[in-house]
Design an enzyme around this catalytic site. Structure first.
Site, mmCIF file in Angstrom:
data_model
loop_
_atom_site.group_PDB
_atom_site.id
_atom_site.type_symbol
_atom_site.label_atom_id
_atom_site.label_comp_id
_atom_site.label_asym_id
_atom_site.label_seq_id
_atom_site.Cartn_x
_atom_site.Cartn_y
_atom_site.Cartn_z
ATOM 1 N N SER A 264 -64.084 43.565 20.982
ATOM 2 C CA SER A 264 -65.314 43.144 20.305
ATOM 3 C C SER A 264 -66.079 44.364 19.822
ATOM 4 C CB SER A 264 -66.208 42.327 21.264
ATOM 5 O OG SER A 264 -66.739 43.187 22.261
ATOM 6 N N SER B 228 -73.936 57.622 22.725
ATOM 7 C CA SER B 228 -75.145 56.957 22.273
ATOM 8 C C SER B 228 -76.257 57.976 22.182
ATOM 9 C CB SER B 228 -75.539 55.884 23.276
ATOM 10 O OG SER B 228 -76.910 55.577 23.131
ATOM 11 N N TYR C 278 -77.047 54.576 32.005
ATOM 12 C CA TYR C 278 -76.162 54.543 30.845
ATOM 13 C C TYR C 278 -76.364 55.812 30.005
ATOM 14 C CZ TYR C 278 -74.219 52.779 26.393
ATOM 15 O OH TYR C 278 -73.497 52.615 25.234
#
Length: 313
Positions: free
Chosen positions: A41, A166, A192
């Site tokens: 995905s 990120s 994260y």
């Protein structure tokens, strides 16, 4: 540096893409082999699809068999490329990664590894091995899979490793004293971001150690993916109309994976929208001493060997 956070949204992509050279990614990669983790995905699937369109052999590494089968079917149907292979591996399980890598090395070649699998678990959860789940997936899993496959990559011309990080990592300084977030209050978003900072450090360290492989790490911007929807529901609700598409989020991964332009730039850089960008904000105190970065590598190597020796086969 980025003119600001707005660059990370769809409008930022639209303005950056005016400077892209479409020819960079109009390439045929038939005969080259790509492995994409978390490929059922989001950005992983969008990346796999674009590589498949260009004729590459794509190995999808996914955790969930049912969802993976659906994704594989979709990629084959949309691209007409039959060279799509599925491997069911849980990237948070080090023994499973070792087992997979040993088998893969005997059966396949590999030109490009895309470390895209990741998770943001908002409460402190442990895996069956007693590892904190975000660290196990984002950092240790990425470390083990990459180091296990390096011998395979070393054999190929123009080998590349791309890790999807990120921009969240910009707010974190490498913290090696608490890799599994056992101290203090657990904040999934910060954990994260810390893992994503660790991935930047890994990329820089690998680039120094393995000169004939091109390493890069990138920020996809804020894209409308299942992961963003499930792990950041409030952010998603507020921002959903401004988010990038999955394909826009994946664009730089695809560029790093297939274009000849990417490898003209030095190995070990952090990219956004096909451009290297700084890994620290101006004036931020997020730089870490070299010994901390070396220590991270040592600790991960110890973990890695521990799980290797206990894996069957």
């Amino acid at each position: 540096f980025l003119t600001g956070v707005s660059d990370l949204f769809r409008s930022g992509y639209e303005s950056a893409s005016k400077n892209f050279n479409p020819a960079d990614v109009e390439v045929n990669v038939a005969g080259r082999s790509f492995l994409v983790t978390g490929a059922n995905s989001g950005i992983g699937k969008a990346t796999a699809k674009e590589i498949a369109r260009r004729g590459g052999t794509v190995h999808l590494v996914c955790r969930n068999k049912e969802r993976a089968e659906v994704a594989k079917g979709e990629i084959v149907t949309e691209t007409g490329n039959q060279n799509i292979f599925l491997h069911i591996v849980d990237i948070s399980n080090p023994k499973e990664i070792w087992k997979f890598a040993e088998k893969f090395k005997n059966e396949h070649k590999l030109n490009v590894l895309v470390n895209n699998a990741g998770c943001m678990v908002n409460n402190r959860e442990l895996t069956e091995d007693g590892l904190e789940k975000n660290f196990a997936t984002n950092t240790l899993g990425t470390y083990i899979l990459t180091t296990a496959l390096l011998p395979l990559l070393e054999k190929e011309a123009d080998a590349r490793v791309i890790t999807v990080s990120s921009g969240g990592m910009l707010v974190q300084k490498l913290n090696i004293s608490d890799l599994q977030s056992g101290n203090g209050t657990f904040d999934g978003t910060m954990v994260y971001a810390q893992n994503k900072r660790q991935q930047v450090v890994l990329t820089e360290q690998w680039a120094k150690a393995h000169r004939n492989i091109h390493f890069s790490v990138m920020h996809p911007g804020w894209a409308d993916t299942p992961a963003v929807r499930s792990s950041m529901p409030d952010f998603y609700q507020k921002m959903k109309n401004t988010l990038r598409t999955e394909a826009q989020g994946a664009d730089t991964v695809v560029w790093l994976a297939v274009s000849s332009e990417a490898t003209k730039l030095p190995s070990g850089l952090f990219f956004q929208d096909r451009q290297p960008v700084p890994t620290h904000l101006p004036l931020a105190s997020t730089h870490s001493p070299p010994e901390d970065e070396e220590k991270l590598m040592e600790v991960l190597e110890e973990f890695s060997q521990k799980f290797k020796s206990t894996s069957p086969g």
